[in-house]
Design an enzyme around this catalytic site. Structure first.
Site, mmCIF file in Angstrom:
data_model
loop_
_atom_site.group_PDB
_atom_site.id
_atom_site.type_symbol
_atom_site.label_atom_id
_atom_site.label_comp_id
_atom_site.label_asym_id
_atom_site.label_seq_id
_atom_site.Cartn_x
_atom_site.Cartn_y
_atom_site.Cartn_z
ATOM 1 N N CYS A 58 0.819 -1.213 0.000
ATOM 2 C CA CYS A 58 0.000 0.000 0.000
ATOM 3 C C CYS A 58 0.852 1.261 0.000
ATOM 4 O O CYS A 58 0.392 2.321 -0.420
ATOM 5 C CB CYS A 58 -0.943 0.003 1.202
ATOM 6 S SG CYS A 58 -0.089 -0.102 2.789
ATOM 7 N N HIS A 110 19.071 0.621 0.557
ATOM 8 C CA HIS A 110 17.639 0.920 0.564
ATOM 9 C C HIS A 110 16.833 -0.315 0.971
ATOM 10 O O HIS A 110 15.926 -0.223 1.813
ATOM 11 C CB HIS A 110 17.198 1.404 -0.824
ATOM 12 C CG HIS A 110 15.732 1.674 -0.906
ATOM 13 N ND1 HIS A 110 15.142 2.797 -0.357
ATOM 14 C CD2 HIS A 110 14.716 0.960 -1.475
ATOM 15 C CE1 HIS A 110 13.840 2.761 -0.567
ATOM 16 N NE2 HIS A 110 13.554 1.652 -1.242
#
Length: 358
Positions: A58, A110
């Site tokens: 999401c 990351h």
């Protein structure tokens, strides 16, 4: 499927998240769960590409891949073009698309931060660890990973566990679901509150667990798969309802938390208008944590209705962020140590891609 051959080129990551892209754009680029295996193969099948993993939640869409192209820039451009073409973005939307382009150590750093919950809307979020594991398993099962990405993701999970065990970054409300319940608690006394969960996935489960622990009066679970609704409702001592019947019970609830995987709005203004008449305009709180969104934004214009989408939860998440931010330095130190341990950080003159060329 045979394992892809070892890649002597580069590692790249191209992505967008809640910080770079609002929900109305993110929902255009979200991969439905059922389509992820196909997407993984499509990325791997791009000219010059060798391995791939597709992460779609999401709050983010990220493509991790290895390639044998002349440079990381070529890899970034190819992945951007893939997203534009796959989602059939109009020229104005493609032009406005903001992506982060990472390669080698930057891409690994990351991923380590993502798995550790440091790049999440809710700092220290725990759900993302399982979401990344699921994305990796999908790619692994379809034969889209090889030596490089297998090693990278396994190391990322090691780092995530280390951060969780050695810091307190994940204490408190560390999921979007629990923050959604924080919001419900600000509006209603949960001990007198009736809650409906539309959807029975992990997000709904997190919400239900948090609601139950805080003494919610009653929980209704509705899902397209009635068996899943029954399973979650039983676990949470609630009530299951068939998906084509949930509308009939809306007027009886105070809070609706929606998190389905539907590609379109499932809660619309005309439905809520009728509900509010039956409720005699008593306040109704809707929390939409789905991407694409479940609730038509026009619902918020109805008297007595308060709608929050996943981006609106950011403000509440920030309130509980300060204490965990004190742990950030410790988390970042662990990640840098692990990057060095795994061969990503080298002295001048060493190989550029660390373990990619080992």
């Amino acid at each position: 499927m045979p394992e892809p051959t070892d890649n002597r080129g580069g590692l790249v990551c191209v992505g967008l998240n809640y910080k770079t892209t609002p929900v109305e754009v993110r929902e255009r680029l979200a991969f439905p769960e059922a389509q992820v295996p196909q997407a993984v193969q499509q990325v791997r099948g791009l000219p010059g590409f060798v391995e791939s993993v597709v992460l779609s939640t999401c709050n983010r869409v990220e493509l991790y891949a290895t390639h044998a192209l002349p440079s990381g820039d070529h890899g970034h451009a190819a992945l951007r073009d893939y997203l534009v073409e796959h989602f059939q973005l109009q020229p104005e939307h493609a032009e406005a698309l903001v992506l982060y382009n990472l390669d080698s150590a930057e891409a690994a750093r990351h991923l380590f931060r993502v798995v550790s919950g440091l790049d999440s809307m809710v700092l220290g979020e725990t759900e993302i660890f399982g979401q990344v594991k699921a994305a990796y398993k999908t790619a692994l099962d379809t034969g889209a990973t090889g030596k490089t990405l297998n090693k990278l993701f396994q190391q990322a999970f090691t780092v995530g566990k280390k951060v969780r065990n050695e810091t307190t970054i994940q204490r408190g409300s560390t999921s979007v679901g629990s923050v959604a319940v924080d919001l419900a608690e600000k509006v209603h006394d949960l001990k007198e509150c009736r809650v409906m969960l539309v959807g029975a996935g992990e997000m709904s489960r997190t919400c239900a667990q948090s609601l139950l622990s805080r003494g919610a009066k009653s929980i209704i679970v509705s899902n397209r798969s009635y068996d899943k609704a029954v399973e979650l409702a039983t676990e949470m001592k609630g009530t299951a309802m068939k998906f084509d019947e949930w509308e009939h019970a809306l007027h009886e609830v105070d809070v609706i938390i929606s998190s389905t995987s539907a590609p379109h709005f499932v809660i619309k203004p005309e439905q809520i208008e009728q509900v509010m008449r039956k409720r005699r305009w008593e306040p109704l709180l809707l929390i939409d944590i789905a991407v694409p969104r479940d609730v038509d934004p026009a619902v918020n214009e109805i008297e007595g209705v308060y709608l929050y989408d996943i981006d609106a939860l950011q403000t509440i998440a920030d309130e509980g962020r300060r204490e965990r931010e004190r742990q950030l330095a410790a988390c970042e130190r662990i990640i840098e140590e692990q990057l060095e341990k795994f061969g990503f950080l080298h002295s001048p003159g060493s190989t550029q891609h660390g373990f990619l060329t080992s």
